[in-house]
Every structure is written in structure tokens, then in C-alpha cells.
Design a protein around this motif. Structure first.
Motif, PDB file in Angstrom:
ATOM      1  N   ILE A   1      26.628  16.756 -26.220  1.00 10.56           N
ATOM      2  CA  ILE A   1      27.636  17.510 -25.470  1.00 10.56           C
ATOM      3  C   ILE A   1      27.028  18.101 -24.207  1.00 10.56           C
ATOM      4  O   ILE A   1      27.623  18.058 -23.117  1.00 10.56           O
ATOM      5  CB  ILE A   1      28.239  18.613 -26.355  1.00 10.56           C
ATOM      6  N   ALA A   2      25.804  18.647 -24.326  1.00 15.25           N
ATOM      7  CA  ALA A   2      25.142  19.231 -23.158  1.00 15.25           C
ATOM      8  C   ALA A   2      24.846  18.178 -22.098  1.00 15.25           C
ATOM      9  O   ALA A   2      24.992  18.436 -20.896  1.00 15.25           O
ATOM     10  CB  ALA A   2      23.850  19.925 -23.596  1.00 15.25           C
ATOM     11  N   ALA A   3      24.435  16.989 -22.538  1.00 13.24           N
ATOM     12  CA  ALA A   3      24.145  15.919 -21.579  1.00 13.24           C
ATOM     13  C   ALA A   3      25.396  15.524 -20.810  1.00 13.24           C
ATOM     14  O   ALA A   3      25.365  15.373 -19.575  1.00 13.24           O
ATOM     15  CB  ALA A   3      23.563  14.712 -22.311  1.00 13.24           C
ATOM     16  N   VAL A   4      26.521  15.356 -21.515  1.00 14.24           N
ATOM     17  CA  VAL A   4      27.773  15.015 -20.844  1.00 14.24           C
ATOM     18  C   VAL A   4      28.203  16.127 -19.898  1.00 14.24           C
ATOM     19  O   VAL A   4      28.651  15.882 -18.762  1.00 14.24           O
ATOM     20  CB  VAL A   4      28.872  14.728 -21.887  1.00 14.24           C
ATOM     21  N   ALA A   5      28.046  17.381 -20.345  1.00 11.22           N
ATOM     22  CA  ALA A   5      28.423  18.515 -19.496  1.00 11.22           C
ATOM     23  C   ALA A   5      27.576  18.567 -18.233  1.00 11.22           C
ATOM     24  O   ALA A   5      28.092  18.818 -17.127  1.00 11.22           O
ATOM     25  CB  ALA A   5      28.291  19.812 -20.284  1.00 11.22           C
ATOM     26  N   LEU A   6      26.279  18.315 -18.353  1.00  8.59           N
ATOM     27  CA  LEU A   6      25.403  18.336 -17.181  1.00  8.59           C
ATOM     28  C   LEU A   6      25.747  17.214 -16.204  1.00  8.59           C
ATOM     29  O   LEU A   6      25.697  17.408 -14.986  1.00  8.59           O
ATOM     30  CB  LEU A   6      23.947  18.223 -17.630  1.00  8.59           C
ATOM     31  N   ILE A   7      26.091  16.046 -16.740  1.00 10.23           N
ATOM     32  CA  ILE A   7      26.501  14.945 -15.868  1.00 10.23           C
ATOM     33  C   ILE A   7      27.767  15.317 -15.094  1.00 10.23           C
ATOM     34  O   ILE A   7      27.877  15.080 -13.886  1.00 10.23           O
ATOM     35  CB  ILE A   7      26.727  13.664 -16.698  1.00 10.23           C
ATOM     36  N   CYS A   8      28.733  15.910 -15.794  1.00 13.95           N
ATOM     37  CA  CYS A   8      29.981  16.335 -15.134  1.00 13.95           C
ATOM     38  C   CYS A   8      29.701  17.376 -14.062  1.00 13.95           C
ATOM     39  O   CYS A   8      30.239  17.303 -12.949  1.00 13.95           O
ATOM     40  CB  CYS A   8      30.957  16.890 -16.176  1.00 13.95           C
ATOM     41  N   ILE A   9      28.850  18.354 -14.385  1.00 13.16           N
ATOM     42  CA  ILE A   9      28.531  19.405 -13.419  1.00 13.16           C
ATOM     43  C   ILE A   9      27.856  18.810 -12.189  1.00 13.16           C
ATOM     44  O   ILE A   9      28.180  19.160 -11.044  1.00 13.16           O
ATOM     45  CB  ILE A   9      27.642  20.475 -14.078  1.00 13.16           C
ATOM     46  N   PHE A  10      26.915  17.890 -12.409  1.00 10.78           N
ATOM     47  CA  PHE A  10      26.226  17.266 -11.278  1.00 10.78           C
ATOM     48  C   PHE A  10      27.195  16.494 -10.384  1.00 10.78           C
ATOM     49  O   PHE A  10      27.157  16.610  -9.156  1.00 10.78           O
ATOM     50  CB  PHE A  10      25.134  16.328 -11.791  1.00 10.78           C
ATOM     51  N   LEU A  11      28.057  15.689 -11.030  1.00 15.47           N
ATOM     52  CA  LEU A  11      28.998  14.882 -10.251  1.00 15.47           C
ATOM     53  C   LEU A  11      29.918  15.756  -9.405  1.00 15.47           C
ATOM     54  O   LEU A  11      30.058  15.543  -8.187  1.00 15.47           O
ATOM     55  CB  LEU A  11      29.821  13.995 -11.184  1.00 15.47           C
ATOM     56  N   PHE A  12      30.544  16.719 -10.037  1.00 19.22           N
ATOM     57  CA  PHE A  12      31.532  17.518  -9.314  1.00 19.22           C
ATOM     58  C   PHE A  12      30.868  18.472  -8.322  1.00 19.22           C
ATOM     59  O   PHE A  12      31.411  18.705  -7.240  1.00 19.22           O
ATOM     60  CB  PHE A  12      32.404  18.284 -10.306  1.00 19.22           C
ATOM     61  N   ALA A  13      29.695  18.991  -8.660  1.00 16.28           N
ATOM     62  CA  ALA A  13      29.016  19.898  -7.737  1.00 16.28           C
ATOM     63  C   ALA A  13      28.556  19.184  -6.479  1.00 16.28           C
ATOM     64  O   ALA A  13      28.550  19.770  -5.381  1.00 16.28           O
ATOM     65  CB  ALA A  13      27.815  20.555  -8.433  1.00 16.28           C
ATOM     66  N   ASN A  14      28.176  17.914  -6.604  1.00 19.10           N
ATOM     67  CA  ASN A  14      27.698  17.159  -5.451  1.00 19.10           C
ATOM     68  C   ASN A  14      28.779  16.312  -4.790  1.00 19.10           C
ATOM     69  O   ASN A  14      28.606  15.897  -3.640  1.00 19.10           O
ATOM     70  CB  ASN A  14      26.550  16.237  -5.866  1.00 19.10           C
ATOM     71  N   GLY A  15      29.870  16.048  -5.525  1.00 17.92           N
ATOM     72  CA  GLY A  15      30.915  15.203  -4.963  1.00 17.92           C
ATOM     73  C   GLY A  15      32.061  15.945  -4.333  1.00 17.92           C
ATOM     74  O   GLY A  15      32.605  15.519  -3.296  1.00 17.92           O
ATOM     75  N   LEU A  16      32.454  17.086  -4.903  1.00 16.30           N
ATOM     76  CA  LEU A  16      33.600  17.824  -4.375  1.00 16.30           C
ATOM     77  C   LEU A  16      33.382  18.373  -2.966  1.00 16.30           C
ATOM     78  O   LEU A  16      34.338  18.428  -2.183  1.00 16.30           O
ATOM     79  CB  LEU A  16      33.973  18.951  -5.340  1.00 16.30           C
ATOM     80  N   PRO A  17      32.156  18.806  -2.563  1.00 15.10           N
ATOM     81  CA  PRO A  17      31.981  19.261  -1.179  1.00 15.10           C
ATOM     82  C   PRO A  17      32.322  18.209  -0.134  1.00 15.10           C
ATOM     83  O   PRO A  17      32.655  18.554   1.011  1.00 15.10           O
ATOM     84  CB  PRO A  17      30.484  19.624  -1.126  1.00 15.10           C
ATOM     85  N   PHE A  18      32.256  16.944  -0.516  1.00 14.91           N
ATOM     86  CA  PHE A  18      32.610  15.878   0.421  1.00 14.91           C
ATOM     87  C   PHE A  18      34.056  16.000   0.881  1.00 14.91           C
ATOM     88  O   PHE A  18      34.378  15.706   2.035  1.00 14.91           O
ATOM     89  CB  PHE A  18      32.383  14.526  -0.258  1.00 14.91           C
ATOM     90  N   PHE A  19      34.937  16.457  -0.014  1.00 17.81           N
ATOM     91  CA  PHE A  19      36.351  16.541   0.328  1.00 17.81           C
ATOM     92  C   PHE A  19      36.665  17.724   1.237  1.00 17.81           C
ATOM     93  O   PHE A  19      37.799  17.853   1.702  1.00 17.81           O
ATOM     94  CB  PHE A  19      37.180  16.621  -0.953  1.00 17.81           C
ATOM     95  N   GLN A  20      35.697  18.577   1.485  1.00 20.38           N
ATOM     96  CA  GLN A  20      35.873  19.617   2.494  1.00 20.38           C
ATOM     97  C   GLN A  20      35.639  19.081   3.903  1.00 20.38           C
ATOM     98  O   GLN A  20      36.042  19.709   4.883  1.00 20.38           O
ATOM     99  CB  GLN A  20      34.906  20.776   2.213  1.00 20.38           C
ATOM    100  N   LYS A  21      35.000  17.912   3.979  1.00 20.86           N
ATOM    101  CA  LYS A  21      34.705  17.299   5.270  1.00 20.86           C
ATOM    102  C   LYS A  21      35.604  16.098   5.559  1.00 20.86           C
ATOM    103  O   LYS A  21      35.852  15.775   6.713  1.00 20.86           O
ATOM    104  CB  LYS A  21      33.238  16.860   5.308  1.00 20.86           C
ATOM    105  N   VAL A  22      36.041  15.426   4.507  1.00 23.02           N
ATOM    106  CA  VAL A  22      36.887  14.235   4.651  1.00 23.02           C
ATOM    107  C   VAL A  22      38.138  14.438   3.817  1.00 23.02           C
ATOM    108  O   VAL A  22      38.060  14.878   2.661  1.00 23.02           O
ATOM    109  CB  VAL A  22      36.138  12.963   4.198  1.00 23.02           C
ATOM    110  N   ASP A  23      39.283  14.113   4.389  1.00 25.83           N
ATOM    111  CA  ASP A  23      40.554  14.284   3.690  1.00 25.83           C
ATOM    112  C   ASP A  23      40.597  13.389   2.452  1.00 25.83           C
ATOM    113  O   ASP A  23      40.228  12.205   2.507  1.00 25.83           O
ATOM    114  CB  ASP A  23      41.717  13.935   4.621  1.00 25.83           C
TER     115      ASP A  23
END
Length: 287
Positions: free
Chosen positions: A20-42
Motif C-alpha cells: 500500500i505504501a509503495a502504491v501511495a508513494l508512486i501516486c504522490i510522485f506522479l501527481f506532485a511532479n505532473g500536476l504543476p505542468f497544468f499550471q503552465k499548459v492548458d
């Protein structure tokens, strides 16, 4: 005895917690590094754009549209499921209910071996065998959606077959024997009684096959043509979401890298939706 049970209970709990922790860390990494992109690109231009032209020099002139990769992933996944799904299900039913024991003992290890073959070996098989076959039979250069569908259909076949086999064998023999006692034929008993009882397991096999197909990378890169454009036919090249990430992540930086991670977020959401759909269908079946 109680001490052993307590120790094993804690071991199983620890193993589950790590997963569960491994899956949670993967999700956190993806969204923490991927969501900022949408602040720059629509987000709509990212999901609906048809041109992928990253700005490798970070001058602000790049275009990041992943619609061709989304469509390509859907085409390849759907095609592989159409080719491999029915064969895997019917083969699993045959091995579970119709196949003689002597032949089953020979076939099942072969199926398990197919499931363990590395993706790059499948890709090499696709380049040397399937690409020339498609090129000589249907035309084009052979690196196409059709080739990727055939190869992925072969790759998901053992997964669907084994899970269908297990689901069919898990159905109590009373179902089958009761149907025969009522006068049904062997084939009718299997397909009208045993198979519906194993429907949940068979559906799980299909869902896992879809997950394997949509997440496959190396084999698809080797046979699909790797062209970041809207598909114009099954004999044309295509690039999937996973191929897009693995092809460019090695040299990507800044906004380009964030775009690739955002592509991973989109892929993660796709797989999540597939699993939620499976859960909804399962709950509806139980209800």
C-alpha cells in the motif's frame, strides 16, 4: 501454535502495508511532479492537442498535445483485446473442462512460460516475424497498429487464459454435475452453467489483460512505428502513451520532462478508471 499464527499475521500485515505504501508513494510522485505542468499548459490543449513538438531548448515554443498517443493507446489496446481476448477465454475454458489431463499437463507449463517471456523478446519476435508478415500480406512497411495489436494479443493471451482457467476450475463440480443430471449436454453445461458462474473471474482476466496491453512499452516501441501523429489506418505507424514516455524521458528536461510525467498521470488515470469500471460491474453482478 498461537505464537506462530501471531507472527504470520504480523508478517502478512507488514507485507500488505509495504504494498500500500509503495502504491501511495508512486501516486504522490506522479501527481506532485505532473500536476504543476497544468499550471503552465492548458489541460484541454494538452489532452486534445494533435501535435507533439517538445521544446528541447526550453525557449517556450514547444507544443504538447497527446491526443494522438491517447487514440493510439486505445486503438492498440482494443485491437489486442479483440484478437487475444476471445482466444484466451475459449482456450481457458477448453483446458479447464474439455482438455484431457495428459494434454493439460503439457500445455499449462507452456502457457506459464509464455507469461514469463520478457517484453523485449516479444518485440524481437514481432520485428523478425510479424512485421514482414504484415508487410507482405497487407502492405505498408509493417510497423503499424495492426502489428502492435497482433503482438499485444499474443502477449495478453497467457494472462487471460490462466485466469479464465482458474476461474472455471474454482466453480464447484456440483454445478456441472447438476446440469448434466437435468439432461443438458456437456457443452451446454459448461457454457450455460459453469461459465456464467465463473463470470467474475473471467471479467477480472479481461481487465488484467487490458491493463497489460495499455501498459506495455518495449514491444510496442519496437513494432508500432513510434510516430507521434493521429492514426490514419491500421497499417500506419502510431505512438502510445507509454512509448511516448520511454522514448523521450532519457533526454527530457524542464517543461518537456513535466509533460512526460503528466502523460504518466493520464495513463495512471486511465488504468484507475478501468479498475473502477470493473469494480462497478462486479458490485452490480453481486447485487
Amino acid at each position: 501454535m498461537r505464537l506462530r499464527e501471531s507472527v504470520m499475521r504480523w508478517v502478512f500485515a507488514a507485507a500488505a502495508s509495504v504494498c500500500i505504501a509503495a502504491v501511495a508513494l508512486i501516486c504522490i510522485f506522479l501527481f506532485a511532479n505532473g500536476l504543476p505542468f497544468f499550471q503552465k499548459v492548458d489541460v484541454f490543449s494538452f489532452l486534445g492537442g494533435t501535435k507533439w513538438a517538445p521544446d528541447v531548448n526550453d525557449s517556450g515554443s514547444g507544443e504538447y498535445g497527446i491526443l494522438p498517443m491517447i487514440v493510439g493507446s486505445l486503438y492498440v489496446t482494443a485491437g489486442s483485446l479483440v484478437l487475444g481476448g476471445p482466444i484466451g477465454i475459449l482456450a481457458g475454458i477448453y483446458l479447464a473442462r474439455f482438455c484431457p489431463e495428459r494434454i493439460r499437463r503439457m500445455l499449462m507449463p507452456m502457457v506459464q512460460l509464455m507469461a514469463g517471456i520478457p517484453s523485449v523478446v516479444y518485440g524481437f519476435f514481432g520485428i523478425t516475424m510479424l512485421v514482414p508478415l504484415v508487410r507482405n500480406t497487407f502492405g505498408g512497411n509493417g510497423f503499424s497498429i495492426l502489428t502492435a495489436c497482433i503482438l499485444l494479443g499474443i502477449m495478453i493471451l497467457p494472462t487471460i487464459l490462466q485466469l479464465t482457467y482458474s476461474a472455471m476450475r474454482a466453480v464447484p463440480d456440483n454445478y456441472y454435475e447438476g446440469s448434466l443430471a437435468l439432461g443438458a449436454t456437456e457443452e451446454r453445461s459448461v457454457f450455460r452453467v459453469v461459465a456464467p458462474a465463473a463470470k467474475s473471474g473471467i471479467l477480472a482476466a479481461v481487465v488484467l489483460g487490458i491493463g497489460r496491453a495499455i501498459g506495455e512499452t518495449m514491444a510496442v516501441v519496437m513494432v508500432a512505428g513510434n510516430q507521434a501523429r493521429m492514426p490514419k489506418g491500421i497499417l500506419k505507424g502510431v505512438r502510445t502513451l507509454t512509448s511516448n514516455i520511454v522514448t523521450e524521458m532519457g533526454y527530457a528536461a524542464d517543461l518537456h520532462r513535466e509533460a512526460l510525467i503528466a502523460t504518466g498521470v493520464v495513463l495512471f488515470v486511465f488504468i484507475l478508471l478501468i479498475n473502477l469500471l470493473f469494480s462497478a460491474l462486479k458490485r452490480r453482478e453481486i447485487a
